[in-house]
Design an enzyme around this catalytic site. Sequence first.
Site, PDB file in Angstrom:
ATOM      1  N   ILE A  68      89.986 -18.341  65.256  1.00 24.23           N
ATOM      2  CA  ILE A  68      90.711 -19.505  64.762  1.00 24.23           C
ATOM      3  C   ILE A  68      89.750 -20.625  64.398  1.00 24.23           C
ATOM      4  O   ILE A  68      88.761 -20.869  65.098  1.00 24.23           O
ATOM      5  CB  ILE A  68      91.752 -19.979  65.803  1.00 24.23           C
ATOM      6  CG1 ILE A  68      92.742 -20.963  65.173  1.00 24.23           C
ATOM      7  CG2 ILE A  68      91.084 -20.567  67.029  1.00 24.23           C
ATOM      8  CD1 ILE A  68      93.974 -21.205  66.037  1.00 24.23           C
ATOM      9  N   GLY A 124      90.713 -14.607  67.474  1.00 21.99           N
ATOM     10  CA  GLY A 124      91.801 -14.234  66.583  1.00 21.99           C
ATOM     11  C   GLY A 124      91.516 -12.985  65.777  1.00 21.99           C
ATOM     12  O   GLY A 124      92.436 -12.269  65.379  1.00 21.99           O
ATOM     13  N   ASP A 127      92.787 -10.245  67.857  1.00 24.67           N
ATOM     14  CA  ASP A 127      94.252 -10.212  67.731  1.00 24.67           C
ATOM     15  C   ASP A 127      94.648  -9.413  66.498  1.00 24.67           C
ATOM     16  O   ASP A 127      95.581  -8.595  66.542  1.00 24.67           O
ATOM     17  CB  ASP A 127      94.808 -11.639  67.577  1.00 24.67           C
ATOM     18  CG  ASP A 127      94.725 -12.459  68.848  1.00 24.67           C
ATOM     19  OD1 ASP A 127      95.143 -11.965  69.903  1.00 24.67           O
ATOM     20  OD2 ASP A 127      94.246 -13.601  68.776  1.00 24.67           O
ATOM     21  N   GLU A 147      89.011 -16.307  73.969  1.00 22.89           N
ATOM     22  CA  GLU A 147      89.917 -17.398  74.337  1.00 22.89           C
ATOM     23  C   GLU A 147      89.688 -17.907  75.755  1.00 22.89           C
ATOM     24  O   GLU A 147      89.861 -19.096  76.025  1.00 22.89           O
ATOM     25  CB  GLU A 147      91.379 -16.959  74.167  1.00 22.89           C
ATOM     26  CG  GLU A 147      91.862 -16.864  72.736  1.00 22.89           C
ATOM     27  CD  GLU A 147      91.540 -15.538  72.075  1.00 22.89           C
ATOM     28  OE1 GLU A 147      92.052 -15.292  70.974  1.00 22.89           O
ATOM     29  OE2 GLU A 147      90.750 -14.747  72.657  1.00 22.89           O
ATOM     30  N   ASP A 155      96.882 -15.750  73.051  1.00 22.62           N
ATOM     31  CA  ASP A 155      98.341 -15.813  72.927  1.00 22.62           C
ATOM     32  C   ASP A 155      98.886 -15.304  71.592  1.00 22.62           C
ATOM     33  O   ASP A 155     100.046 -15.553  71.258  1.00 22.62           O
ATOM     34  CB  ASP A 155      98.826 -17.257  73.146  1.00 22.62           C
ATOM     35  CG  ASP A 155      98.219 -18.257  72.180  1.00 22.62           C
ATOM     36  OD1 ASP A 155      97.439 -17.835  71.304  1.00 22.62           O
ATOM     37  OD2 ASP A 155      98.518 -19.463  72.302  1.00 22.62           O
TER      38      ASP A 155
END
Length: 273
Positions: A68, A124, A127, A147, A155
Amino acid sequence: MTPPDLPALSIHLDGGLARIAFNRPDRANALDADLWQAMRSAFQWADQTDAVRVVVLAGEGANFCAGIDLSLLASIPEQIRHADPARAQEKLRHIIRDLQDCVSTIARCRKPVIAAIQGACIGGGVDIVTACDMRYASADARLAVREIDMAMAADVGTLQRLPRLVPEGIARDLALTGREIGADEAARIGLVNRVFDSTDALATGVEKIARSIAAKSPLAVRGTKAVMNYNLDHSIEDGLAFVANWNASALLSRDMQVAAQAMQTRQLPQFDD
């Protein structure tokens, strides 16, 4: 259908193979607000476009995705500002759920999605690749669930999808330590399918795999993915019932006749989109 014009991504469609690539190489393909939303739009397009049979997800430049963008994180306090803490929390939950949906659009895509990972795949980025069907890496790839080092729990999907790809203890190790792993370790634990010597070899190898899938019956490919996705959270008996229902209609397709004829004549079958 023409690929959508999304500056945050480069998108090309050729012979059933769609290549979707993060296009912020100067920022190591960090995920800013535009890139999150573009990713969702691109995979909605891939899902809805008959001419797309397989998707390769990659990153332009030296890295797959550095996670991110910090500018997006910095903007969140202003986005959720409210005099009532409960309403501020509701706004934050909406933002998180929206980012989750951007990634889940990859998993929901009916077409197989193959991740081609080079360089950094952090936070991310993990993810995203865990939402793909298959993952391949170049020798220089490095992955981390970062994270935890930002004082937060991941999340956007890693904690849910990673334990389905690697042993539970290893998933907890990666999520709780935030340590970086190289391509060889990622392959050893089952996070990536195979490691290629270079980024060029990765691109060539992944395209070969993708085109071999694109040459098969699109209906059978989509059905196989749908059945395997269903199996993730259902019993074996439920899964057997699901595939029986699927094939009760799919086995009547023209594709089976084309495949049988191709086997008899020893020619390559040509399937409709």
